[in-house]
Design a protein around this motif. Structure first.
Motif, PDB file in Angstrom:
ATOM      1  N   THR A 265      53.559  39.810 -32.913  1.00 10.70           N
ATOM      2  CA  THR A 265      54.607  38.792 -32.750  1.00 10.70           C
ATOM      3  C   THR A 265      55.982  39.451 -32.864  1.00 10.70           C
ATOM      4  OG1 THR A 265      53.107  37.220 -33.809  1.00 10.70           O
ATOM      5  CG2 THR A 265      55.392  36.517 -33.575  1.00 10.70           C
ATOM      6  N   ALA A 266      56.104  40.377 -33.817  1.00  6.82           N
ATOM      7  CA  ALA A 266      57.381  41.076 -34.026  1.00  6.82           C
ATOM      8  C   ALA A 266      57.737  41.926 -32.802  1.00  6.82           C
ATOM      9  CB  ALA A 266      57.285  41.951 -35.274  1.00  6.82           C
ATOM     10  N   SER A 267      56.756  42.597 -32.223  1.00 10.40           N
ATOM     11  CA  SER A 267      57.089  43.470 -31.089  1.00 10.40           C
ATOM     12  C   SER A 267      57.485  42.626 -29.881  1.00 10.40           C
ATOM     13  CB  SER A 267      55.930  44.422 -30.767  1.00 10.40           C
ATOM     14  OG  SER A 267      54.914  43.749 -30.093  1.00 10.40           O
ATOM     15  N   LEU A 268      56.821  41.492 -29.686  1.00 13.41           N
ATOM     16  CA  LEU A 268      57.209  40.614 -28.571  1.00 13.41           C
ATOM     17  C   LEU A 268      58.607  40.056 -28.785  1.00 13.41           C
ATOM     18  CD1 LEU A 268      53.816  38.773 -28.138  1.00 13.41           C
ATOM     19  CD2 LEU A 268      54.962  40.105 -26.353  1.00 13.41           C
ATOM     20  N   LYS A 269      58.910  39.679 -30.019  1.00 10.86           N
ATOM     21  CA  LYS A 269      60.254  39.155 -30.318  1.00 10.86           C
ATOM     22  C   LYS A 269      61.349  40.128 -29.881  1.00 10.86           C
ATOM     23  CE  LYS A 269      64.084  37.910 -31.769  1.00 10.86           C
ATOM     24  NZ  LYS A 269      64.679  38.959 -31.011  1.00 10.86           N
ATOM     25  N   ARG A 270      61.110  41.409 -30.050  1.00  9.74           N
ATOM     26  CA  ARG A 270      62.144  42.408 -29.749  1.00  9.74           C
ATOM     27  C   ARG A 270      62.536  42.431 -28.270  1.00  9.74           C
ATOM     28  NH1 ARG A 270      62.842  45.784 -34.173  1.00  9.74           N
ATOM     29  NH2 ARG A 270      63.757  47.472 -32.964  1.00  9.74           N
ATOM     30  N   THR A 271      61.667  41.872 -27.423  1.00 10.65           N
ATOM     31  CA  THR A 271      61.964  41.855 -25.987  1.00 10.65           C
ATOM     32  C   THR A 271      62.762  40.613 -25.579  1.00 10.65           C
ATOM     33  OG1 THR A 271      59.953  40.637 -25.389  1.00 10.65           O
ATOM     34  CG2 THR A 271      59.745  43.030 -25.574  1.00 10.65           C
ATOM     35  N   VAL A 272      63.001  39.717 -26.551  1.00 10.16           N
ATOM     36  CA  VAL A 272      63.595  38.407 -26.245  1.00 10.16           C
ATOM     37  C   VAL A 272      64.967  38.298 -26.909  1.00 10.16           C
ATOM     38  CG1 VAL A 272      63.264  35.911 -26.555  1.00 10.16           C
ATOM     39  CG2 VAL A 272      61.280  37.383 -26.206  1.00 10.16           C
ATOM     40  N   ASP A 273      65.941  37.741 -26.216  1.00 10.26           N
ATOM     41  CA  ASP A 273      67.272  37.554 -26.794  1.00 10.26           C
ATOM     42  C   ASP A 273      67.246  36.394 -27.801  1.00 10.26           C
ATOM     43  OD1 ASP A 273      69.916  38.175 -27.134  1.00 10.26           O
ATOM     44  OD2 ASP A 273      70.622  36.993 -25.437  1.00 10.26           O
TER      45      ASP A 273
ATOM     46  N   GLU B 117      48.873  33.308 -26.626  1.00 12.43           N
ATOM     47  CA  GLU B 117      48.142  34.145 -25.653  1.00 12.43           C
ATOM     48  C   GLU B 117      48.814  35.515 -25.541  1.00 12.43           C
ATOM     49  OE1 GLU B 117      49.132  30.959 -25.098  1.00 12.43           O
ATOM     50  OE2 GLU B 117      47.121  30.128 -25.357  1.00 12.43           O
ATOM     51  N   GLU B 118      50.147  35.522 -25.545  1.00 12.06           N
ATOM     52  CA  GLU B 118      50.857  36.810 -25.457  1.00 12.06           C
ATOM     53  C   GLU B 118      50.588  37.665 -26.699  1.00 12.06           C
ATOM     54  OE1 GLU B 118      54.793  35.590 -22.800  1.00 12.06           O
ATOM     55  OE2 GLU B 118      54.765  35.143 -24.937  1.00 12.06           O
ATOM     56  N   VAL B 119      50.572  37.019 -27.850  1.00  8.54           N
ATOM     57  CA  VAL B 119      50.323  37.769 -29.088  1.00  8.54           C
ATOM     58  C   VAL B 119      48.900  38.332 -29.073  1.00  8.54           C
ATOM     59  CG1 VAL B 119      50.199  37.619 -31.601  1.00  8.54           C
ATOM     60  CG2 VAL B 119      52.008  36.406 -30.379  1.00  8.54           C
ATOM     61  N   ASP B 120      47.923  37.488 -28.692  1.00  6.85           N
ATOM     62  CA  ASP B 120      46.535  37.972 -28.601  1.00  6.85           C
ATOM     63  C   ASP B 120      46.438  39.146 -27.644  1.00  6.85           C
ATOM     64  OD1 ASP B 120      45.397  36.176 -30.365  1.00  6.85           O
ATOM     65  OD2 ASP B 120      45.020  34.663 -28.827  1.00  6.85           O
ATOM     66  N   ALA B 121      47.156  39.050 -26.525  1.00  9.07           N
ATOM     67  CA  ALA B 121      47.064  40.116 -25.509  1.00  9.07           C
ATOM     68  C   ALA B 121      47.587  41.436 -26.065  1.00  9.07           C
ATOM     69  CB  ALA B 121      47.837  39.707 -24.257  1.00  9.07           C
ATOM     70  N   VAL B 122      48.674  41.399 -26.826  1.00  9.52           N
ATOM     71  CA  VAL B 122      49.209  42.650 -27.409  1.00  9.52           C
ATOM     72  C   VAL B 122      48.179  43.242 -28.366  1.00  9.52           C
ATOM     73  CG1 VAL B 122      50.984  43.630 -28.920  1.00  9.52           C
ATOM     74  CG2 VAL B 122      51.626  41.988 -27.147  1.00  9.52           C
ATOM     75  N   VAL B 123      47.588  42.398 -29.197  1.00 10.01           N
ATOM     76  CA  VAL B 123      46.610  42.901 -30.176  1.00 10.01           C
ATOM     77  C   VAL B 123      45.410  43.493 -29.441  1.00 10.01           C
ATOM     78  CG1 VAL B 123      45.045  42.254 -32.052  1.00 10.01           C
ATOM     79  CG2 VAL B 123      47.355  41.288 -31.968  1.00 10.01           C
TER      80      VAL B 123
ATOM     81  N   ARG C 179      45.073  44.538 -26.250  1.00  8.11           N
ATOM     82  CA  ARG C 179      45.381  45.732 -25.452  1.00  8.11           C
ATOM     83  C   ARG C 179      45.419  46.971 -26.328  1.00  8.11           C
ATOM     84  NH1 ARG C 179      49.266  43.212 -22.413  1.00  8.11           N
ATOM     85  NH2 ARG C 179      50.910  43.977 -23.763  1.00  8.11           N
ATOM     86  N   ASN C 180      46.003  46.807 -27.505  1.00  7.54           N
ATOM     87  CA  ASN C 180      46.150  47.956 -28.392  1.00  7.54           C
ATOM     88  C   ASN C 180      44.873  48.274 -29.144  1.00  7.54           C
ATOM     89  OD1 ASN C 180      49.101  49.016 -28.447  1.00  7.54           O
ATOM     90  ND2 ASN C 180      49.200  46.802 -28.163  1.00  7.54           N
ATOM     91  N   ALA C 181      43.922  47.331 -29.099  1.00  9.72           N
ATOM     92  CA  ALA C 181      42.628  47.616 -29.728  1.00  9.72           C
ATOM     93  C   ALA C 181      41.735  48.354 -28.736  1.00  9.72           C
ATOM     94  CB  ALA C 181      41.970  46.325 -30.178  1.00  9.72           C
ATOM     95  N   GLY C 182      42.289  48.738 -27.588  1.00  7.60           N
ATOM     96  CA  GLY C 182      41.513  49.518 -26.630  1.00  7.60           C
ATOM     97  C   GLY C 182      41.200  48.754 -25.357  1.00  7.60           C
ATOM     98  N   GLY C 183      41.439  47.437 -25.361  1.00  6.03           N
ATOM     99  CA  GLY C 183      41.168  46.644 -24.162  1.00  6.03           C
ATOM    100  C   GLY C 183      42.245  46.879 -23.101  1.00  6.03           C
ATOM    101  N   ILE C 184      41.931  46.550 -21.876  1.00  7.30           N
ATOM    102  CA  ILE C 184      42.920  46.673 -20.798  1.00  7.30           C
ATOM    103  C   ILE C 184      43.091  45.289 -20.190  1.00  7.30           C
ATOM    104  CG2 ILE C 184      43.410  47.706 -18.537  1.00  7.30           C
ATOM    105  CD1 ILE C 184      41.603  50.034 -19.378  1.00  7.30           C
ATOM    106  N   SER C 185      44.353  44.898 -19.979  1.00  5.42           N
ATOM    107  CA  SER C 185      44.586  43.592 -19.387  1.00  5.42           C
ATOM    108  C   SER C 185      44.589  43.751 -17.861  1.00  5.42           C
ATOM    109  CB  SER C 185      45.922  43.074 -19.903  1.00  5.42           C
ATOM    110  OG  SER C 185      46.283  41.947 -19.207  1.00  5.42           O
ATOM    111  N   ARG C 186      43.582  43.177 -17.152  1.00  6.90           N
ATOM    112  CA  ARG C 186      43.517  43.342 -15.691  1.00  6.90           C
ATOM    113  C   ARG C 186      43.761  42.020 -14.998  1.00  6.90           C
ATOM    114  NH1 ARG C 186      40.711  48.391 -14.830  1.00  6.90           N
ATOM    115  NH2 ARG C 186      39.473  48.872 -16.653  1.00  6.90           N
TER     116      ARG C 186
END
Ligand SMILES: O=C(O)C(=O)C[C@H](O)[C@H](O)COP(=O)(O)O
Length: 319
Positions: free
Chosen positions: A287-295, A304-310, A312-319
């Motif tokens: 959540t913190a990393s996504l926040k940094r991209t937003v003004d 869904e965005e938070v789940d996707a970051v977690v 992807r970084n756990a080794g999954g690829i978002s296709r």
């Protein structure tokens, strides 16, 4: 049943366009920011039932805060200040790249919230809340708010609500010694402590190995959970005899303000959803990393965005 109730000040944030200086600009963008409402917004956007308690001037400025927070799904219990000198705190934020850095000027003295007493705050949501959250900014704002913060933490604790507190040290509001003494007086009423590593060192004199610092705080003040945020070095938590560590997720930073609050909002939202401490750290970091991209201060993100970051970084690829 309310998942989370937060209490604190929310201000208008006024910023010149990127690349302009405050002393020269003819334009100011207006946004909403305050540690505890930032946490409520993150939690609400991530699907939790969140209520923010505060006191606001009964004016267009106070109503502006309410309409913005409501638009993110936060419920509010507000005491309205109808006096002639009712004030909303503001802060000016000038974004500057290296070597200038980002600067904040507060204009928040005597804001309506600084006179808020437990008796006048409509704190009914606390009766059935799972978590009560406030931060070290709130007791820094006035003697009255110091007392009110303690009274609300106590009341929450007596009802069996889990209390969570982020040190959130702000050197423009008080000295490390004043802050440290106040924090320690509140700790007996706190279950979950969140502390930036640097705040623990500056205000509480807790320096050295991060695991030792977290374990020392947990032991000395009998917290249920201690979460230490370590900037680029990630975060760690101690809970139930276990140590959990979490890296930061890479982010292209557009606006770093609100990162810490987004982390707390994500962490608490995941705990409230039944996640363990390890899942909650990952969720907070994402959540913190996504926040940094937003003004703006607010974590305008989706679950869904938070789940996707977690994932992807756990080794999954978002296709
Ligand atoms: O009330 C204050 O003094 C504030 O600083 C409000 C801030 O906008 C947030 O609390 C952001 O704090 P971070 O999440 O640590 O970036």
């Amino acid at each position: 049943m309310t998942d989370i109730v937060t209490f604190g000040e929310t201000m208008l944030r006024l910023s010149p366009p990127r690349g302009e200086r405050l002393e020269r600009t003819s334009e100011l963008g207006v946004r909403t920011g305050g540690a505890e409402s930032n946490v409520a917004v993150a939690a609400a956007r991530l699907g939790r039932d969140a209520t923010w308690i505060s006191k606001l001037p009964d004016s267009a400025l106070g109503r502006r805060i309410v309409s913005e927070l409501r638009s993110h799904g936060v419920r509010m219990d507000v005491a309205w200040d109808g006096s002639d000198d009712a004030r909303l705190g503001t802060y000016y934020l000038e974004h500057g790249g290296e070597p200038r850095g980002t600067d904040v000027i507060y204009d928040r003295a005597d804001a309506s919230v600084t006179t808020a007493t437990p008796g006048e705050l409509p704190a009914g949501a606390l009766d059935d809340a799972s978590v009560f959250y406030t931060s070290g900014i709130t007791p820094a704002l006035s003697q009255t708010l110091g007392e009110t913060t303690e009274a609300l933490l106590r009341a929450a604790q007596e009802r069996g609500t889990t209390t969570a507190f982020d040190l959130n040290y702000r050197g423009k509001l008080w000295s490390p010694m004043e802050a440290g003494e106040r924090y320690e007086s509140l700790f007996p009423h706190v279950d979950v402590l969140v502390a930036a590593e640097r705040d623990a060192a500056t205000c509480l004199g807790r320096e050295g190995d991060a695991v030792e610092v977290a374990n020392g705080l947990l032991r000395d003040f009998d917290f249920e959970t201690v979460v230490l945020t370590r900037g680029e070095s990630g975060s760690l938590a101690v809970h139930d005899g276990e140590v959990y560590e979490q890296d930061v997720y890479d982010a292209e930073t557009f606006d770093p303000i609100g990162t810490g609050d987004a982390f707390v909002g994500g962490f608490l939202a995941k705990r409230l959803d039944g996640g363990d401490v390890s899942d909650a750290l990952a969720y907070g970091a994402a959540t913190a990393s996504l926040k940094r991209t937003v003004d703006g201060d607010l974590a305008v993100v989706t679950a869904e965005e938070v789940d996707a970051v977690v994932e992807r970084n756990a080794g999954g690829i978002s296709r």
